[in-house]
Design a protein around this motif. Structure first.
Motif, PDB file in Angstrom:
ATOM      1  N   MET A 286       0.839  -1.196   0.000  1.00 32.27           N
ATOM      2  CA  MET A 286       0.000   0.000   0.000  1.00 32.27           C
ATOM      3  C   MET A 286       0.881   1.256   0.000  1.00 32.27           C
ATOM      4  SD  MET A 286      -3.370   0.271  -0.027  1.00 32.27           S
ATOM      5  CE  MET A 286      -4.351  -0.975   0.818  1.00 32.27           C
ATOM      6  N   VAL A 287       1.945   1.235   0.787  1.00 35.16           N
ATOM      7  CA  VAL A 287       2.852   2.392   0.842  1.00 35.16           C
ATOM      8  C   VAL A 287       3.567   2.564  -0.500  1.00 35.16           C
ATOM      9  CG1 VAL A 287       4.972   3.273   1.921  1.00 35.16           C
ATOM     10  CG2 VAL A 287       3.137   2.335   3.347  1.00 35.16           C
ATOM     11  N   MET A 288       3.955   1.462  -1.139  1.00 30.08           N
ATOM     12  CA  MET A 288       4.596   1.564  -2.451  1.00 30.08           C
ATOM     13  C   MET A 288       3.639   2.207  -3.462  1.00 30.08           C
ATOM     14  SD  MET A 288       7.711   0.226  -2.037  1.00 30.08           S
ATOM     15  CE  MET A 288       8.216   0.401  -3.726  1.00 30.08           C
ATOM     16  N   THR A 289       2.383   1.800  -3.435  1.00 29.87           N
ATOM     17  CA  THR A 289       1.402   2.367  -4.370  1.00 29.87           C
ATOM     18  C   THR A 289       1.102   3.819  -4.028  1.00 29.87           C
ATOM     19  OG1 THR A 289       0.427   0.179  -4.673  1.00 29.87           O
ATOM     20  CG2 THR A 289      -0.911   2.063  -5.342  1.00 29.87           C
ATOM     21  N   ALA A 290       0.996   4.104  -2.739  1.00 38.38           N
ATOM     22  CA  ALA A 290       0.754   5.489  -2.332  1.00 38.38           C
ATOM     23  C   ALA A 290       1.930   6.379  -2.725  1.00 38.38           C
ATOM     24  CB  ALA A 290       0.515   5.554  -0.819  1.00 38.38           C
ATOM     25  N   ALA A 291       3.141   5.837  -2.632  1.00 38.52           N
ATOM     26  CA  ALA A 291       4.327   6.596  -3.047  1.00 38.52           C
ATOM     27  C   ALA A 291       4.245   6.924  -4.533  1.00 38.52           C
ATOM     28  CB  ALA A 291       5.599   5.790  -2.746  1.00 38.52           C
ATOM     29  N   ASP A 292       3.656   6.014  -5.291  1.00 37.25           N
ATOM     30  CA  ASP A 292       3.475   6.236  -6.725  1.00 37.25           C
ATOM     31  C   ASP A 292       2.509   7.402  -6.969  1.00 37.25           C
ATOM     32  OD1 ASP A 292       4.144   5.068  -9.379  1.00 37.25           O
ATOM     33  OD2 ASP A 292       1.955   4.920  -9.514  1.00 37.25           O
ATOM     34  N   ILE A 293       1.476   7.488  -6.145  1.00 40.34           N
ATOM     35  CA  ILE A 293       0.558   8.635  -6.248  1.00 40.34           C
ATOM     36  C   ILE A 293       1.315   9.924  -5.942  1.00 40.34           C
ATOM     37  CG2 ILE A 293      -1.559   9.706  -5.347  1.00 40.34           C
ATOM     38  CD1 ILE A 293      -2.553   6.907  -4.616  1.00 40.34           C
TER      39      ILE A 293
END
Lengths: 797, 159
Positions: free
Chosen positions: B106-113
């Motif tokens: 989730m943090v990896m995807t949020a970092a992408d945002i």
């Protein structure tokens, strides 16, 4: 007794910096989660560890004619192959019944079956290899000759003549039946102004913990001990299970449970593949790891909620509920699941239908039958979503039949807030509930008039929106009446040990476990509050049978209410001991002193007198300077068990605002509200997110989630592309409010909070959908509310 | 066995891998990077989300053998770099994690945002996170944490 006041414990919730109970304190164990530094079972690697993979039955029901293992054993990396008979050499079978569920029966279950497989996905042969990949290669090389047998899959025909009797020695497929009655149902329904009835279906679904079931078992021949690393909710229960069935002493079994990647009831049961892993470790004398893959999770984790309920409600002309008459049928797979049994869910339906309401005439029967599908057992909010859907579905239908507003109808019928203590028609004892205060609070949060105006305006445009409500009760803080009286070695008591070390830091060890809900955070808060230290000076130990007081673990919403009270009592005892030592050192009466933020202070003035680090230094290193007979044990243990009530019931009400696309049948949840009364709220931040997560899980079951079997017992939903779970884009913002009615059974006053969201959400959504569809004359009562079912109800397909 | 040399969290590693070894097993079993998790191994749940050459991928759908010369960042590297320390602090403050098994992905995807969509709306955040399954939280606190971090970064950038 239940109020935490300065008078009762020398602290208040507001006036001291270390008054943590009731405060939104961030969880100390979240930083490791967001940085990827947690330790789940699969992260543990042991020397000489092997990996297991299982051949699972491709048939719903089949005789095992032969197992050819030579090719598997010749596969590179494969070390050994185990059949059911190999495992049975060291492991005794179990029968999952409880004595207090009268007449209950089930068949003996081995870790791996000896003669027949009885559901598709049942583990049949195990291959142990140097890596999981090699073990799977070995499984692919196994040759099993099967004789497929007719499968009994439809619960409606399980007891009919000609049904396949899954275990012939049982005589039939009936596991358990119970009827609760109160008043005179026939007379009440005959005399009623209106009777409305419906058939409800709750779909078989499952927990889908993101971390699959995981276990490493390690038998050490040198000292005769079995150490099990397991993702579990109940380490002490599993310690007992492994000991009993592998013929070991309980004290020679240690269960360690570090971080758990979600449980929701899935990880509180005994799974045959996991016991087989322990048996293989016992035989081989070295560690064996097994982590289920997602396919295995879908076919072998427990399923739940496979119920068909025919139900009716009787009301008088003024809108008063006269009675409920409910007939529940549930299929549980081929075995009752050990040791909690698979009859509890149906039994809960009997206990809970009509729960929030004031009525006298009640009849509810559950019939629990066998079938050749994956076993079902307790999953988050056991039985509650079913009973709530039936109750609230009928309540809305009755209100509609009377032309009454659903809120007004509930006002008339919800049990009054001053009517406690009270016993329900099904025999449940309520200490204190707050249905009306909760409804009041909900109506402060939900803009009903604005929503109704929007609803009317949207309908004029051909957009169908609906507002649905669902009151609920929830069973928490279970006593031995849940399992212990039935003969299961499942502790309803829990313990906590709180100690102070020389540097003044506090360590608490507890028998309840952390599954992500925040157990360790609230234990730290309670210990800090009770002793009088900053919360960051508290370390928490859970999940290790060798290092925590004996306890039941985490299930049925007992962590905060039971484990939390044990923590509070032990922390208060430690503070009293600290003050006694401090009094001797300071030549002061202990009652004139207090502990605040890690300092012994003068109670009246707040003047610091002595740091806990200095007190620790003296006690541990210069005990010679203290009075000879002074007690100085800076460690205290207390246990807690509820005594007055079998269960601490909570209550609440939810509202759901949803839009139904009548062209596609798609449902969009626009907004959702929940008011919940879990007694004392220890940490609002955690409780709110628990409630939200529970609601989303309930909405998932009501909208998407379904373990679909074909008529032959083949499971058709074995990937996350076939079995849909709620993702962030489909889910609404959720508003959570609280009413607090503390239980008087404990000083802490906390009841459980983890299952309320799931209990009420499906019913609230169902009522919202039906409110939307009402102008079109359509209604749905069969979950999940898929586009196909909605279009069918609309007569469009 | 196929030899590969790649950069993982800024460190060069050389290994021989089986052709069938996927990235998540490579990270977890060969490199001991256990922060990334295997949740479904068929590309749906997002627990194995990692960054490869600047873009987030499903670690279970990428074969390690295809990554010779690649640059891989996992939750361990992302955390150590401090790139999302503000986001992680918001996760902690808002309890945007329960069991934590989904959290690294989730943090990896949020970092992408944060990197690619600094103006994302709440609905767009929900949509972007929809490839990451969380069974515990109900998503709201996670969405709140991302939204708050974006707002904070926009405010700081505007100064």
């Amino acid at each position: 007794m239940n109020e935490i006041t300065p008078a009762s414990i020398g602290l208040s919730r507001e006036d001291l910096p270390n008054s943590y109970i009731g405060r939104s304190v961030p969880r100390p164990n979240v930083p490791k989660l967001v940085q990827g530094r947690a330790t789940y079972t699969d992260d543990v690697v042991l020397p000489r560890m092997l990996h297991a993979a299982f051949l699972r039955s491709p048939h719903a029901h089949a005789r095992i004619l032969s197992i050819e293992t030579a090719a598997a054993l010749a596969t590179p990396g494969v070390v050994r192959v185990f059949t059911g008979r190999d495992i049975a050499e060291v492991c005794d079978p179990w029968v999952a019944v409880l004595d207090h569920l009268k007449g209950m029966k089930s068949a003996p279950q081995h870790p791996l079956p000896l003669e027949r497989a009885t559901w598709q996905g049942e583990p049949v042969v195990a291959v142990v290899a140097e890596s999981r990949a090699a073990a799977e290669d070995g499984v692919a090389a196994l040759r099993v000759e099967w004789e497929p047998l007719p499968a009994q899959t439809d619960m409606e025909t399980a007891l009919a003549p000609g049904a396949v009797v899954i275990h012939p020695e049982l005589g039939d497929n009936l596991v358990f039946t119970r009827t609760a009655t109160a008043g005179d149902v026939e007379a009440a329904f005959a005399a009623a102004h209106k009777v409305v009835e419906a058939t409800f279906v709750t779909a078989r679904h499952t927990g889908v913990t993101l971390e699959p079931r995981s276990i490493i078992a390690d038998y050490n021949r040198a000292d005769g001990t079995l150490t099990v690393h397991q993702s579990t909710q109940a380490p002490h229960m599993m310690q007992g299970v492994f000991a009993k069935h592998l013929r070991l002493r309980e004290s020679d079994v240690r269960v360690i449970c570090k971080d758990v990647g979600g449980s929701f009831g899935i990880k509180v049961h005994v799974y045959p593949d996991e016991v087989a892993v322990a048996a293989m470790a016992r035989i081989m004398g070295r560690p064996v790891k097994f982590v289920a893959d997602r396919f295995e999770s879908f076919t072998s984790d427990i399923h739940a909620r496979d119920h068909r309920i025919k139900a009716r409600i009787a009301v008088d002309a003024q809108g008063k509920i006269l009675g409920f008459d409910v007939d529940d049928l549930t299929g549980i797979g081929p075995y009752s699941v050990y040791p909690r049994t698979s009859a509890i869910e149906g039994n809960q339906v009997v206990n809970l239908c009509g729960g929030p309401y004031d009525f006298v005439n009640y009849r509810c029967t559950t019939t629990v039958v066998l079938q050749n599908k994956a076993p079902t057992c307790q999953y988050r909010a056991v039985g509650h979503p079913i009973a709530t859907a039936v109750t609230e579905g009928l309540v809305d239908m009755a209100a509609e039949a009377l032309g009454m507003d659903p809120i007004a109808f509930r006002r008339i019928n919800l049990i009054r807030d001053d009517a406690y203590p009270r016993t329900s028609p099904s025999g449940m004892r309520f200490e204190g509930l707050s249905h009306h205060a909760s409804l009041d609070k909900l109506l402060e949060m939900v803009p009903v008039e604005k929503i109704r105006a929007d609803q009317a305006a949207q309908r004029a445009r051909g957009v169908y929106r609906g507002l649905g409500f669902a009151s609920f009760i929830e069973l928490t803080n279970p006593s031995p009446f849940m399992y212990g009286i039935g003969g299961a070695r499942i502790s309803a008591q829990d313990g906590a040990t709180v100690r102070m070390d020389p540097d003044g830091s506090i360590t608490i060890a507890s028998g309840v476990t952390e599954q992500g809900q925040g157990t360790e955070a609230i234990l730290a808060q309670i210990a800090a509050h009770g002793v009088g230290v900053p919360v960051e000076r508290v370390k928490v130990i859970t999940g290790d049978t060798q290092n925590t007081p004996y306890g039941g673990g985490t299930w049925a919403c007992r962590g905060a209410g039971i484990g939390g009270e044990a923590a509070l009592q032990s922390a208060l005892a430690l503070r009293a001991q600290i003050l006694e030592v401090a009094g001797a050192m300071l030549q002061a009466k202990p009652e004139t002193l207090d502990v605040v933020m890690g300092e012994v202070v003068d109670r009246a003035s707040g003047t610091p007198r002595l740091s806990l680090a200095e007190l620790g230094r003296i006690v541990y290193f210069r005990g010679d300077t203290l009075p000879r007979d002074l007690p100085r044990e800076l460690v205290q243990t207390r246990h807690f068990i509820t005594k007055e009530y079998p269960f601490a019931f909570t209550n609440g009400i939810q509202a759901c605002w949803a839009e139904v696309d009548v062209e596609t049948g798609m449902v969009k949840v626009l907004e959702h509200w929940c008011v919940e009364d879990c007694g004392r709220v220890i940490n609002p931040l955690l409780v709110d997110e628990q409630v939200r997560g529970g609601i989303v899980q309930g909405l998932g079951g009501a909208l998407y989630e379904h373990c679909v079997y074909d008529a032959e017992g083949n499971l058709l939903t074995t990937t996350l592309a076939d079995y849909l779970v709620p993702m962030s884009a489909e889910m609404p913002d959720i508003h959570v409010g609280h009413v607090e009615t503390p239980t008087r059974e404990s000083l802490l006053g906390a009841k459980g909070a983890g299952e309320a969201g799931t209990a009420g959400a499906p019913a609230a959504l169902m009522n919202a959908i039906n409110d939307a569809l009402r102008p079109l004359g359509a209604r749905v009562t069969e979950q999940p509310f898929t586009p196909a079912r909605i279009l069918k109800a609309l007569g469009r397909i | 066995m196929i030899p590969i040399t790649l950069t993982v969290n800024g460190e060069r590693v050389t290994r021989h891998v089986e052709p069938r070894r996927h990235l998540i097993d490579f990270l977890r079993l060969d490199l001991g990077l256990t922060g990334s998790h295997a949740g479904c191994e068929h590309g749906v749940c997002g627990a194995c989300t990692v960054r490869v050459d600047g873009e987030i991928v499903r670690g279970c759908l990428v074969l390690a053998a295809s990554l010779d010369g690649a640059e891989v960042t996992t939750i361990e590297g992302l955390s150590d770099s401090g790139e999302v320390a503000d986001l992680q602090a918001e996760f902690v403050a808002r309890n945007a994690a329960q069991c934590g098994f989904c959290t690294p992905g989730m943090v990896m995807t949020a970092a992408d945002i944060l990197r690619h969509h600094p103006q994302a709306s709440r609905a767009e955040i929900r949509e972007h996170l929809s490839g990451n399954y969380c069974r515990c939280t109900g998503y709201q606190a996670i969405v709140d944490a991302v939204e708050a971090t974006l707002a904070q970064r926009r405010q700081e950038a505007g100064r």
